[in-house]
Structure formats: C-alpha cells, structure tokens
Design a protein around this motif. Structure first.
Motif, PDB file in Angstrom:
ATOM      1  N   VAL A 142       0.575  -1.286  -0.017  1.00  0.00           N
ATOM      2  CA  VAL A 142      -0.315   0.087  -0.090  1.00  0.00           C
ATOM      3  C   VAL A 142       1.331   1.356  -0.298  1.00  0.00           C
ATOM      4  CG1 VAL A 142      -1.413   1.242   1.305  1.00  0.00           C
ATOM      5  CG2 VAL A 142      -2.108  -0.964   1.452  1.00  0.00           C
ATOM      6  N   THR A 143       0.696   2.123  -1.058  1.00  0.00           N
ATOM      7  CA  THR A 143       1.832   3.635  -0.951  1.00  0.00           C
ATOM      8  C   THR A 143       1.230   4.646   0.468  1.00  0.00           C
ATOM      9  OG1 THR A 143      -0.054   4.098  -3.099  1.00  0.00           O
ATOM     10  CG2 THR A 143       1.977   2.392  -3.025  1.00  0.00           C
ATOM     11  N   LYS A 144       1.839   5.836   0.301  1.00  0.00           N
ATOM     12  CA  LYS A 144       1.861   6.299   0.604  1.00  0.00           C
ATOM     13  C   LYS A 144       0.150   7.633  -0.200  1.00  0.00           C
ATOM     14  CE  LYS A 144       5.218   9.485  -1.076  1.00  0.00           C
ATOM     15  NZ  LYS A 144       6.683   9.699  -0.582  1.00  0.00           N
ATOM     16  N   ASN A 145       0.247   7.229  -1.233  1.00  0.00           N
ATOM     17  CA  ASN A 145      -0.534   8.356  -2.265  1.00  0.00           C
ATOM     18  C   ASN A 145      -1.880   7.234  -2.447  1.00  0.00           C
ATOM     19  OD1 ASN A 145       1.311   9.663  -3.154  1.00  0.00           O
ATOM     20  ND2 ASN A 145       2.128   8.079  -3.838  1.00  0.00           N
ATOM     21  N   GLY A 146      -2.099   6.405  -1.512  1.00  0.00           N
ATOM     22  CA  GLY A 146      -3.652   5.579  -1.864  1.00  0.00           C
ATOM     23  C   GLY A 146      -4.014   4.848  -1.838  1.00  0.00           C
ATOM     24  N   TYR A 147      -3.464   4.199  -2.564  1.00  0.00           N
ATOM     25  CA  TYR A 147      -3.514   2.932  -4.256  1.00  0.00           C
ATOM     26  C   TYR A 147      -2.897   1.856  -3.402  1.00  0.00           C
ATOM     27  CZ  TYR A 147       0.394   4.802  -6.502  1.00  0.00           C
ATOM     28  OH  TYR A 147       1.391   5.214  -7.015  1.00  0.00           O
ATOM     29  N   ASP A 199     -10.401  -0.149  -9.322  1.00  0.00           N
ATOM     30  CA  ASP A 199     -11.720   0.777 -10.278  1.00  0.00           C
ATOM     31  C   ASP A 199     -11.268   1.892 -10.123  1.00  0.00           C
ATOM     32  OD1 ASP A 199     -11.636   2.014  -7.167  1.00  0.00           O
ATOM     33  OD2 ASP A 199     -13.113   0.554  -6.678  1.00  0.00           O
ATOM     34  N   GLN A 200     -11.961   3.012 -10.689  1.00  0.00           N
ATOM     35  CA  GLN A 200     -11.738   4.081 -11.246  1.00  0.00           C
ATOM     36  C   GLN A 200     -11.186   5.386 -10.189  1.00  0.00           C
ATOM     37  OE1 GLN A 200     -14.917   2.306 -12.571  1.00  0.00           O
ATOM     38  NE2 GLN A 200     -12.607   1.816 -14.096  1.00  0.00           N
ATOM     39  N   LEU A 201     -11.935   5.034  -8.792  1.00  0.00           N
ATOM     40  CA  LEU A 201     -11.088   6.219  -7.605  1.00  0.00           C
ATOM     41  C   LEU A 201      -9.151   5.323  -7.534  1.00  0.00           C
ATOM     42  CD1 LEU A 201     -11.107   8.210  -5.055  1.00  0.00           C
ATOM     43  CD2 LEU A 201     -12.184   6.145  -4.143  1.00  0.00           C
ATOM     44  N   LEU A 202      -8.468   4.035  -7.454  1.00  0.00           N
ATOM     45  CA  LEU A 202      -7.619   3.919  -7.735  1.00  0.00           C
ATOM     46  C   LEU A 202      -6.733   3.909  -8.692  1.00  0.00           C
ATOM     47  CD1 LEU A 202      -7.983   0.303  -5.832  1.00  0.00           C
ATOM     48  CD2 LEU A 202      -7.376   2.997  -4.515  1.00  0.00           C
ATOM     49  N   GLU A 203      -8.014   4.234  -9.762  1.00  0.00           N
ATOM     50  CA  GLU A 203      -6.566   4.173 -11.171  1.00  0.00           C
ATOM     51  C   GLU A 203      -6.530   5.748 -11.289  1.00  0.00           C
ATOM     52  OE1 GLU A 203      -8.972   0.464 -13.646  1.00  0.00           O
ATOM     53  OE2 GLU A 203     -10.015   2.783 -14.051  1.00  0.00           O
ATOM     54  N   PHE A 204      -7.415   6.628 -10.648  1.00  0.00           N
ATOM     55  CA  PHE A 204      -7.308   8.640 -10.861  1.00  0.00           C
ATOM     56  C   PHE A 204      -5.835   8.495 -10.222  1.00  0.00           C
ATOM     57  CE2 PHE A 204      -7.450  12.087  -9.104  1.00  0.00           C
ATOM     58  CZ  PHE A 204      -7.396  12.938 -10.100  1.00  0.00           C
ATOM     59  N   ARG A 205      -6.022   8.142  -8.718  1.00  0.00           N
ATOM     60  CA  ARG A 205      -4.359   8.246  -8.064  1.00  0.00           C
ATOM     61  C   ARG A 205      -3.689   7.782  -8.642  1.00  0.00           C
ATOM     62  NH1 ARG A 205      -8.062   6.453  -1.705  1.00  0.00           N
ATOM     63  NH2 ARG A 205      -9.116   7.167  -2.306  1.00  0.00           N
ATOM     64  N   TYR A 206      -3.568   6.464  -8.938  1.00  0.00           N
ATOM     65  CA  TYR A 206      -2.386   5.799  -9.361  1.00  0.00           C
ATOM     66  C   TYR A 206      -1.760   6.501 -10.738  1.00  0.00           C
ATOM     67  CZ  TYR A 206       0.192   1.331 -10.915  1.00  0.00           C
ATOM     68  OH  TYR A 206       1.816   0.943 -11.615  1.00  0.00           O
ATOM     69  N   LEU A 207      -2.681   7.342 -11.235  1.00  0.00           N
ATOM     70  CA  LEU A 207      -2.214   8.015 -12.694  1.00  0.00           C
ATOM     71  C   LEU A 207      -1.771   9.126 -12.693  1.00  0.00           C
ATOM     72  CD1 LEU A 207      -2.617   7.664 -15.840  1.00  0.00           C
ATOM     73  CD2 LEU A 207      -5.042   9.072 -15.613  1.00  0.00           C
ATOM     74  N   ARG A 208      -1.997   9.619 -11.615  1.00  0.00           N
ATOM     75  CA  ARG A 208      -1.461  10.981 -11.317  1.00  0.00           C
ATOM     76  C   ARG A 208      -0.024  10.861 -11.075  1.00  0.00           C
ATOM     77  NH1 ARG A 208      -5.178  13.890  -6.387  1.00  0.00           N
ATOM     78  NH2 ARG A 208      -4.350  11.376  -5.621  1.00  0.00           N
ATOM     79  N   ASN A 209       0.561   9.987 -10.304  1.00  0.00           N
ATOM     80  CA  ASN A 209       1.601   9.843 -10.307  1.00  0.00           C
ATOM     81  C   ASN A 209       2.836   8.678 -11.411  1.00  0.00           C
ATOM     82  OD1 ASN A 209       2.337   9.492  -7.472  1.00  0.00           O
ATOM     83  ND2 ASN A 209       0.417   9.383  -6.773  1.00  0.00           N
ATOM     84  N   ILE A 210       1.591   8.099 -12.233  1.00  0.00           N
ATOM     85  CA  ILE A 210       2.124   7.730 -13.801  1.00  0.00           C
ATOM     86  C   ILE A 210       2.873   8.740 -14.806  1.00  0.00           C
ATOM     87  CG2 ILE A 210       1.927   5.851 -15.283  1.00  0.00           C
ATOM     88  CD1 ILE A 210       0.488   4.198 -13.221  1.00  0.00           C
ATOM     89  N   LEU A 211       1.983   9.013 -14.270  1.00  0.00           N
ATOM     90  CA  LEU A 211       2.421  10.387 -15.189  1.00  0.00           C
ATOM     91  C   LEU A 211       3.321  11.602 -15.481  1.00  0.00           C
ATOM     92  CD1 LEU A 211      -1.391  11.549 -16.592  1.00  0.00           C
ATOM     93  CD2 LEU A 211      -0.078  10.486 -18.102  1.00  0.00           C
ATOM     94  N   LYS A 212       3.936  11.405 -14.284  1.00  0.00           N
ATOM     95  CA  LYS A 212       4.614  11.819 -13.661  1.00  0.00           C
ATOM     96  C   LYS A 212       6.263  11.121 -14.206  1.00  0.00           C
ATOM     97  CE  LYS A 212       2.412  14.005  -9.275  1.00  0.00           C
ATOM     98  NZ  LYS A 212       2.566  13.733  -8.253  1.00  0.00           N
TER      99      LYS A 212
END
Length: 362
Positions: free
Chosen positions: A56-61, A153-166
């Motif tokens: 579990v990451t500190k970014n909520g996923y 789900d889409q909530l976790l995908e949003f949290r994950y995508l914020r970091n991947i795009l960086k």
C-alpha cells in the motif's frame, strides 16, 4: 381396565442401524471431500518466489512490489506472475523495456484491474500485450505500459495515474472498465484510505470451506441458463436491470464523475482518454428482455463519454457475435476472469479502434 397404546422406543437394533448408516454417509462424504481436494482442489494455492507481492503506497492505492514473483494455482488455471523493476507485470522471457525518457507519443498507458493485469493467464496471452503487438505492426516505436492492478476501480486508477504520468508522459491513456467497478467506486473527495483493498495483501486464504460443495457449484455454473439465472439474483445483476434501484443509480453517477476527473487529469497532461468496456460472462449469455439489458451500461456510458469529451469503446457486440459463432470458453466460470481465448477476443475487438485513434491523433 385397559391401558392405552404404549409408545415404542427405538430398539437397540434400530439405534445400531442409524449409527451404521451415519458412519457410511460420513465415510462417503469424507471420501468425496478427499477426492475433490486431491484431484480438483477448489482453493487458491499461492507459491511466493519473491515477496512481498503487493504494497500500500502513501498515495492511497496498492500496487505490485517491483521484483515480486509468485505462482497461483486453482483447478481452473496455474499462472506465473513476475513484476518488473517499474512495478508492472512483465513477460517472463521477453520483457520489453519502457524508456522513461522517450517521447510521449511513444507511450500508451493502459490502466485497469485484474483483467488488464492478466489474472489467470500468462502475460504474453493478456489482451494488453496482444494489443501492443497489434499496434506495433504500424507503430513500431510504440510501447504499451500495462498498469493494470488487481482489485482496482476508477478511484484507485485516478490516484495511480497521477503518479504514472509524472514518470511516463503519454499521448494516450486507455482505461479498462468492467461493470463490477461500479460497486466499489467512491467519490474522489472521499476518505483517502478508502479504496485500498487490504485483502489483496493476503498471501493465502485461511478460511476453511467444504470443497465438495464448491465442486458441485462449479459444475452447476457450467450450465448457461442456470448461470444467467443465478447472476440475475446477485447485486451485480441489478446493474443491468431496466429499472435500477437508487443505490445502483447513485453508484453509476459516482462512476461517471470519476471518468470526468480522469479525463480532466489526462487533459492537464495533454493526453487523450479512451475507455474500453470489457463484458462479464453474463452479458455474453443474457438475451435482452423486459427486466434486463446486457447493453444498458455501454449505451449509457457511451452517451456520457460523448458529452464529456472522451472516447468509449465497447467490446460486447463483437464478443457476443464471436461467442455465438464459436461457443468459445471466454471466462473462467468460477473465477470469473477472462481465459486466453477471451483475451484474444478482447484484443481483436480493440486493435482496429485503437489504431484509428492513433491515426487521428497524429
């Protein structure tokens, strides 16, 4: 004076007969249970080669741990999973490097849950990998980043995508959607810890179950009409009801809003959002009637996507035609995930539409 009829007790012989019958029934049940456990074990067996496998990451996923490796075995499949240095699942022998420094138009990020991750199949058979192979025939420099994570789900995908795009700038972000996502989605501003699936961190199940009964259930679920009937009685069946209740409709609206947030995030990074809809087995088997419509969610979400400025691609129509023509085994009946055949169908349904997206966005 005559006495009334006397109640007769259970004779010693009868007691012995009942005891003997109980022993025979118990022995027969034990024999069946032992046979099922030996020859078609219904439980998930997990062998961890390199762990831990999720964190579990500190970014909520939650996400796979880089370098993790394990083997899952059930009566339906045996699958070897290996996680690369970037935290993404890789092909065991022919992992293709993804260069963080390469231009954004060489990256396509594919977000999703266990279906995109390739649950229950070899990585090379996953539809995401097959899509990459298909797209590279015309775009040889393109790399598809499989960012699928089980239980997303889409909530976790949003949290994950914020970091991947960086780390991986991309011109296109593809999100895999399944109807079950609707049940677990929560608003974006909900408690930060909500959404993390703690059960995904468990290495094995400790719950004891009678496998003989599970074996009977597995057999019954191979009967299409019975499978459809049972599915209609579940909470997931309500998603396709022509008259959804308030709870279902509320979850649908939450999911629509999450897609809007994903689209906004993509636009902030100059990326195009494409949502691909992957059907459950029920949608392939069910004939539309007055109470249930297997196309309902695709129809509703496609209209919302058009209004909100992103692309919705459904695979249900082509998969239903293919299933009716070939009667292929598209899904594991008990596990519910796509088989290798099902992954081929999804990839074939998506390659041409995604090629068209790449051509339009040149």
């Amino acid at each position: 004076m005559k006495s009334g009829p006397q109640k007769r007790g259970v004779s010693p012989l009868s007691r012995k007969g009942i005891l003997f019958l109980s022993v025979i029934v118990g022995f027969f049940f034990l024999l069946l249970e032992t046979s099922v456990r030996l020859f078609c074990n219904q439980e998930l067996s997990r062998k961890i080669i390199q762990g831990p496998i999720f964190e579990v990451t500190k970014n909520g996923y939650h996400r796979p741990v880089p370098g993790a490796e394990w083997i899952d075995t059930t009566f339906e499949y045996q699958t070897h999973y290996k996680i690369g240095s970037g935290g993404f699942r890789t092909r065991l022998k022919e992992s293709k490097p993804i260069n963080e420094e390469s231009p954004a138009d060489q990256h396509l990020i594919f977000l999703g849950d266990s279906f995109a991750f390739g649950h229950g199949i070899d990585a090379r058979d996953c539809f995401v990998e097959r899509i990459e192979d298909g797209l590279q025939k015309q775009h040889s420099d393109l790399r598809v980043l499989n960012a699928g994570v089980p239980a997303f789900d889409q909530l976790l995908e949003f949290r994950y995508l914020r970091n991947i795009l960086k780390e991986y700038p991309a011109r296109h972000v593809v999100v895999g959607f399944l109807p079950n996502d609707i049940f677990t989605n929560r608003p974006l501003d909900h408690n930060f810890s909500v959404g993390v699936r703690e059960n995904i961190l468990q290495t094995k199940s400790v719950k004891f179950e009678i496998q003989f009964l599970d074996w009977i259930k597995a057999g019954l679920m191979t009967i299409d009409p019975l499978y459809v009937r049972l599915y209609e009685q579940t909470g997931r069946g309500k998603l396709f009801s022509t008259k959804p209740d308030d709870t279902v409709q509320s979850q649908i609206e939450i999911t629509k809003q999450l897609f809007r947030e994903l689209n906004n995030l993509c636009q902030q990074h100059n990326a195009m959002l494409v949502v691909v809809s992957i059907p459950q087995l029920f949608q392939l088997l069910k004939t539309e009637d007055a109470n249930f419509n297997p196309f309902k969610l695709d129809q509703e979400f496609a209209q919302t996507a058009s209004n909100d400025g992103y692309l919705w691609i459904e695979t249900l129509s082509s998969m239903r035609r293919e299933y009716e023509n070939s009667n292929s085994k598209t899904h594991y009946r008990v596990d519910g995930h796509l088989t290798a055949e099902g992954n081929i169908m999804v990839a074939e349904a998506l390659i041409d539409p995604l090629l068209a997206v790449l051509e339009i966005d040149k």
